[in-house]
Design an enzyme around this catalytic site. Sequence first.
Site, PDB file in Angstrom:
ATOM      1  N   ASP A 190      12.398   7.208   2.757  1.00  0.00           N
ATOM      2  CA  ASP A 190      12.016   5.738   2.112  1.00  0.00           C
ATOM      3  C   ASP A 190      12.768   5.374   1.382  1.00  0.00           C
ATOM      4  O   ASP A 190      12.781   4.058   0.821  1.00  0.00           O
ATOM      5  CB  ASP A 190      10.526   6.298   1.878  1.00  0.00           C
ATOM      6  CG  ASP A 190       9.508   5.191   1.654  1.00  0.00           C
ATOM      7  OD1 ASP A 190      10.296   4.061   2.087  1.00  0.00           O
ATOM      8  OD2 ASP A 190       8.387   5.254   1.194  1.00  0.00           O
TER       9      ASP A 190
ATOM     10  N   HIS B  95       0.767   9.475   0.267  1.00  0.00           N
ATOM     11  CA  HIS B  95       2.140   8.878   0.148  1.00  0.00           C
ATOM     12  C   HIS B  95       2.012   7.725  -0.859  1.00  0.00           C
ATOM     13  O   HIS B  95       1.332   6.676  -0.198  1.00  0.00           O
ATOM     14  CB  HIS B  95       2.728   8.702   1.324  1.00  0.00           C
ATOM     15  CG  HIS B  95       4.016   8.122   1.464  1.00  0.00           C
ATOM     16  ND1 HIS B  95       5.162   8.543   1.950  1.00  0.00           N
ATOM     17  CD2 HIS B  95       4.279   6.600   0.967  1.00  0.00           C
ATOM     18  CE1 HIS B  95       5.981   7.514   1.695  1.00  0.00           C
ATOM     19  NE2 HIS B  95       5.607   6.595   1.279  1.00  0.00           N
TER      20      HIS B  95
ATOM     21  N   HIS C 183       3.363   4.757  -3.832  1.00  0.00           N
ATOM     22  CA  HIS C 183       4.201   4.195  -4.335  1.00  0.00           C
ATOM     23  C   HIS C 183       3.701   3.531  -5.741  1.00  0.00           C
ATOM     24  O   HIS C 183       2.414   3.271  -5.771  1.00  0.00           O
ATOM     25  CB  HIS C 183       4.666   2.743  -3.441  1.00  0.00           C
ATOM     26  CG  HIS C 183       5.296   3.109  -2.108  1.00  0.00           C
ATOM     27  ND1 HIS C 183       6.483   2.257  -1.592  1.00  0.00           N
ATOM     28  CD2 HIS C 183       5.319   4.194  -1.594  1.00  0.00           C
ATOM     29  CE1 HIS C 183       7.062   2.866  -0.741  1.00  0.00           C
ATOM     30  NE2 HIS C 183       6.215   4.359  -0.537  1.00  0.00           N
TER      31      HIS C 183
ATOM     32  N   CYS D 142      10.757  -1.778  -4.300  1.00  0.00           N
ATOM     33  CA  CYS D 142      10.548  -3.104  -3.307  1.00  0.00           C
ATOM     34  C   CYS D 142      11.630  -4.312  -3.501  1.00  0.00           C
ATOM     35  O   CYS D 142      11.810  -4.563  -4.485  1.00  0.00           O
ATOM     36  CB  CYS D 142       9.314  -3.499  -3.492  1.00  0.00           C
ATOM     37  SG  CYS D 142       8.549  -5.158  -2.619  1.00  0.00           S
TER      38      CYS D 142
ATOM     39  N   ASN E 295       8.636   4.908  -4.432  1.00  0.00           N
ATOM     40  CA  ASN E 295       7.723   6.101  -4.185  1.00  0.00           C
ATOM     41  C   ASN E 295       7.643   6.673  -5.562  1.00  0.00           C
ATOM     42  O   ASN E 295       8.136   6.428  -6.658  1.00  0.00           O
ATOM     43  CB  ASN E 295       8.562   6.866  -3.524  1.00  0.00           C
ATOM     44  CG  ASN E 295       8.635   6.702  -2.156  1.00  0.00           C
ATOM     45  OD1 ASN E 295       7.683   6.814  -1.270  1.00  0.00           O
ATOM     46  ND2 ASN E 295       9.726   6.004  -1.703  1.00  0.00           N
TER      47      ASN E 295
END
Lengths: 321, 321
Positions: free
Chosen positions: A14, A209, A211, A242, A251
């Site tokens: 990721d 999970h 962010h 992002c 993350n």
Amino acid sequence: MKRDVVLREVGLRDGLQIHPQFMPTEDKLAWIRAEAAAGIAEIEVTSYTPARLLPQFADAEQVTSESLRIPGLTVAALIPNLRGAQRGVELGVHKLDFVLSVSETHNQKNVRRSREESLADFKAVITLVRGVPAATRPKVCGGLATALGCSYEGRVAVSEVVRLAVAMAEAGADELTIPDTVGYADPALVRTVFTAVMKEVGSLPVAAHFHDTRGTGLANVAAALDAGVRHFDAALAGLGGCPFAPGASGNIVMEDACFMLESMGYATGVDLEQLLAVRQLVRNALPDIDMHGAIARAGLPRGFVPATPPRHRDARPASVS
Amino acid sequence: MKRDVVLREVGLRDGLQIHPQFMPTEDKLAWIRAEAAAGIAEIEVTSYTPARLLPQFADAEQVTSESLRIPGLTVAALIPNLRGAQRGVELGVHKLDFVLSVSETHNQKNVRRSREESLADFKAVITLVRGVPAATRPKVCGGLATALGCSYEGRVAVSEVVRLAVAMAEAGADELTIPDTVGYADPALVRTVFTAVMKEVGSLPVAAHFHDTRGTGLANVAAALDAGVRHFDAALAGLGGCPFAPGASGNIVMEDACFMLESMGYATGVDLEQLLAVRQLVRNALPDIDMHGAIARAGLPRGFVPATPPRHRDARPASVS
């Protein structure tokens, strides 16, 4: 090693996915080995997405094979579809991470399928995996992208999250992951969604999970903990910002999550100082990548006593000491 | 305006205190007026510490007097001692914030007194204030610095926090504040300490003052909320970073705290977009100051519905629109 909470590294997938610079395979492997030595039990090491779509993962085969040689490490990889699952099965990876989006719009944009088509794909993955001899059969994790909010649809209905979670569980998922794909969640929403899902899927492990795009990442970890979640994804240095929000976190930061959990008395099995030392390895390999982390800047509190005894210290590889 | 939670701005005091550049008085006042217009109900506008020690507060008299002209705003100021309280009483400030440290070492370093001497000072402040006619009598808030950890002593005993909280309550404090002075706290500790104190001080309001130095600021807000806390200090743009940790956050970011609370359904009375606009005013006045904030970078979620209706919008002063 007793672990109250399992932290899973997802930075190699990721975190690197959108980074324009290819991280050399040997650097990826050094990172994986150093984190495993620090006590990280599971790492999502790559994605079996075609290299023409995500060139960062052109070395997926080598990264997987070499990672599988690390004793005790659970090696996971993202699969976009059945073909990805086949690659994973051939390589002998331990866990396949399949993702569908709870938001219909997001699923269409992400994989050009309806959610029902993705669910059918998921069932095909399960069928494939069930044909593998038990000794080498990978686990299959079902991810519910945008479960906590979607950049196209905004908030999604909790009932839809539960419906799709139950569908994946009934299809044969070994575990589920609920991601806050775009960093919209708050602790109240986290508690509501995880509680609702966990009530319906019995003893199936449900991972979180998060962010940290909007600053609530660790608050959401604490809320999920309260709801009974004991598996968390995180990325070293919070990699994975992002592309639409320059400077924004990606993350949640692995080191900060580890600090908070250890400070709260939850043993993660991770040697925090050894984990912090891995940052330099990533910095050397990717000088331009955005790295985040409060503990890395501020240092540990005076007199800090982690819940995990620092017994990994002797195993620290010379390259990151 | 119904508020479920009260957010108090402390950036003008805690945020500016160590900043080497003097913020012009008119800029401070523009900031205060703009935040009041955005719906912030209380602002700690200055400190009555002698200007030779903290030159940033050389304009304490003017800042106080002008702030008191803003309708509906509660104007608070830090007092280091009885002399500071006298200045506050003369100016007619609404609230005096007195701080002692739960850590004996920190108290000695901070105010060159033992904790018992500081407690005697606090009682003298209460006596002074009780001599003021009720209509103009300021409230007195007792702060318990280092209650959640000390950079000299590490963790402090919860029993000591409770003992000193009760002592300040019995001495006549109108409210208490528990600060995480050096950013050591985690959600479990927050829950333990606030629950223990609130159990012993009855209906006395207990506010939380968190620093985000180690990334746990908003997680600690959520934990304190769970414990029943409804008053939080925060600073616009998280001003007030630690001089010993370059780049580290200071106070929790007001905009991010406001976002999280509003997203969770707690009305703060604050118009979040109007609050975000105040950042530019601070940036223009102090081009070199470290500004933090996830919402300012990432923007609000699509379809975000705050708990506070955006009814302040019409009152936005032209200078920050």
